[in-house]
Design a protein around this motif. Structure first.
Motif, mmCIF file in Angstrom:
data_model
loop_
_atom_site.group_PDB
_atom_site.id
_atom_site.type_symbol
_atom_site.label_atom_id
_atom_site.label_comp_id
_atom_site.label_asym_id
_atom_site.label_seq_id
_atom_site.Cartn_x
_atom_site.Cartn_y
_atom_site.Cartn_z
ATOM 1 N N VAL A 289 1.297 -4.101 2.974
ATOM 2 C CA VAL A 289 1.048 -3.301 1.773
ATOM 3 C C VAL A 289 0.028 -3.995 0.877
ATOM 4 O O VAL A 289 -0.906 -3.376 0.364
ATOM 5 C CB VAL A 289 2.363 -3.051 1.007
ATOM 6 C CG1 VAL A 289 2.076 -2.385 -0.337
ATOM 7 C CG2 VAL A 289 3.302 -2.180 1.824
ATOM 8 N N LYS A 290 0.177 -5.294 0.696
ATOM 9 C CA LYS A 290 -0.733 -6.046 -0.165
ATOM 10 C C LYS A 290 -2.155 -6.076 0.387
ATOM 11 O O LYS A 290 -3.117 -6.250 -0.363
ATOM 12 C CB LYS A 290 -0.214 -7.478 -0.350
ATOM 13 C CG LYS A 290 1.052 -7.568 -1.188
ATOM 14 C CD LYS A 290 1.681 -8.949 -1.119
ATOM 15 C CE LYS A 290 0.760 -10.026 -1.647
ATOM 16 N NZ LYS A 290 1.403 -11.361 -1.599
ATOM 17 N N ALA A 291 -2.304 -5.901 1.704
ATOM 18 C CA ALA A 291 -3.630 -5.938 2.320
ATOM 19 C C ALA A 291 -4.456 -4.698 1.992
ATOM 20 O O ALA A 291 -5.679 -4.711 2.133
ATOM 21 C CB ALA A 291 -3.504 -6.091 3.834
ATOM 22 N N MET A 292 -3.795 -3.622 1.558
ATOM 23 C CA MET A 292 -4.519 -2.421 1.166
ATOM 24 C C MET A 292 -5.044 -2.573 -0.258
ATOM 25 O O MET A 292 -4.582 -3.426 -1.016
ATOM 26 C CB MET A 292 -3.601 -1.194 1.266
ATOM 27 C CG MET A 292 -3.172 -0.868 2.682
ATOM 28 S SD MET A 292 -2.339 0.740 2.829
ATOM 29 C CE MET A 292 -0.758 0.373 2.084
ATOM 30 N N GLN A 293 -6.011 -1.747 -0.619
ATOM 31 C CA GLN A 293 -6.576 -1.790 -1.961
ATOM 32 C C GLN A 293 -5.717 -0.968 -2.908
ATOM 33 O O GLN A 293 -5.417 0.190 -2.642
ATOM 34 C CB GLN A 293 -8.009 -1.256 -1.957
ATOM 35 C CG GLN A 293 -8.981 -2.138 -1.186
ATOM 36 C CD GLN A 293 -10.407 -1.645 -1.303
ATOM 37 O OE1 GLN A 293 -10.675 -0.629 -1.927
ATOM 38 N NE2 GLN A 293 -11.332 -2.358 -0.689
ATOM 39 N N TRP A 294 -5.328 -1.601 -4.023
ATOM 40 C CA TRP A 294 -4.456 -0.960 -5.000
ATOM 41 C C TRP A 294 -5.007 -1.170 -6.395
ATOM 42 O O TRP A 294 -5.790 -2.089 -6.638
ATOM 43 C CB TRP A 294 -3.045 -1.549 -4.946
ATOM 44 C CG TRP A 294 -2.319 -1.340 -3.662
ATOM 45 C CD1 TRP A 294 -2.352 -2.134 -2.555
ATOM 46 C CD2 TRP A 294 -1.439 -0.253 -3.342
ATOM 47 N NE1 TRP A 294 -1.547 -1.614 -1.572
ATOM 48 C CE2 TRP A 294 -0.975 -0.467 -2.022
ATOM 49 C CE3 TRP A 294 -0.992 0.869 -4.050
ATOM 50 C CZ2 TRP A 294 -0.089 0.408 -1.402
ATOM 51 C CZ3 TRP A 294 -0.113 1.737 -3.431
ATOM 52 C CH2 TRP A 294 0.332 1.508 -2.122
#
Length: 291
Positions: free
Chosen positions: A223-228
């Motif tokens: 999840v953290k690897a995606m852009q947020w």
């Protein structure tokens, strides 16, 4: 000419759109080159440059593309777009371009844009929703396929739970959770890793999962690897025994649309305090708690 109210509002929406882009998705301002450079500088400095903004030389014109797709979408923001005037019918000007697409393809994409803009009439973030919720997912589905690495990070590996591994749970929050690609990835990862939990879509975004420690940690890493925009990992820790009405084996991954549904689900599990003490669904809660 853009007003002092309209310009910050446009920069806010462009910033939101830029932060939502996944790898392989691109936003670029288009010529005149001097105007494009001005908007790039303003967007790069946002937030933080809202006071005493200079007058832009011309309306913002941007181009949206993805890798390996021959279609480009050019968007122009009218000077009165974003001042609360969407409700009055002010919409962005969107054109479809591409050197190697046929006329019928161009007309098909242009019709999609026209129909979608009609559906989004009155929306607070018309450009953001048009691009991130409709156009980009459709481009990926048509030119990349759902398994393309440009639409999401590499999927979690599937493996049986280690023997006697600790039972963990994790809670994450973000400014929003709208992207169909992200929602699809969360569902796929939870299934591959035998996790239960939920995602609350919209504003704000809330993600909760439960399962074997190694799998929960792998899920959080993915999840953290995606852009947020403003993603926060509230906790990753051993899970207490559920005192709710159902055991974890009977549950699965679900989506909610309201904060109240999140609170109700955590209450059902006997874990309501884990969200209310962080200010989720509780006005008087202490947001600094890390329970």
């Amino acid at each position: 000419m853009l007003s002092t109210t309209t310009l910050p509002r446009q920069l806010e929406e462009l910033h939101l759109l830029k932060c939502s882009l996944l790898p392989g998705e691109h936003l670029e301002f288009v010529p005149p080159s001097k105007d494009a450079e001005w908007w790039e500088i303003m967007l790069e400095g946002y937030p933080g440059n809202e006071d005493n903004l200079p007058t832009p030389p011309s309306p913002a014109r941007l181009e949206i593309t993805i890798d390996h797709a021959p279609v480009q979408f050019q968007v122009e923001l009218p000077s009165d777009y974003g001042g609360g005037s969407q409700l009055d019918g002010v919409k962005p000007l969107v054109s479809v371009k591409g050197d190697s697409i046929s006329r019928s393809e161009q007309e098909r994409w242009q019709k999609l844009v026209k129909d979608t803009l009609s559906e989004l009439s009155g929306s607070e973030y018309i450009v953001y929703e048009l691009i991130s919720v409709y156009i980009l997912p459709q481009l990926h589905a048509e030119y990349d396929g759902e398994t393309s690495s440009s639409t999401s990070p590499p999927p979690c590996t599937q493996a049986p739970p280690p023997i006697a591994s600790a039972h963990y749970h994790a809670l994450l929050t973000s400014h929003h959770l709208i992207s169909p690609n992200k929602r699809r990835s969360l569902r796929q990862w939870s299934s591959a890793l035998s996790l239960t939990g939920f995602a609350k879509v919209g504003y704000p975004g809330v993600i909760y999962c439960e399962g074997v420690q190694e799998h929960v940690e792998e899920f959080v890493t993915s999840v953290k690897a995606m852009q947020w925009l403003a993603l926060r990992v509230r906790f990753v820790e051993p899970a207490p025994e559920s005192s709710g009405s159902e055991g974890s084996q009977e549950r699965r991954w679900v989506e909610f649309e309201k904060v109240g549904e999140v609170v109700e689900e955590m209450r059902r599990l006997g874990r309501e305090d884990y969200v209310t003490e962080m200010g989720i669904g509780s006005v008087g809660a202490n947001p600094g708690s890390t329970k």
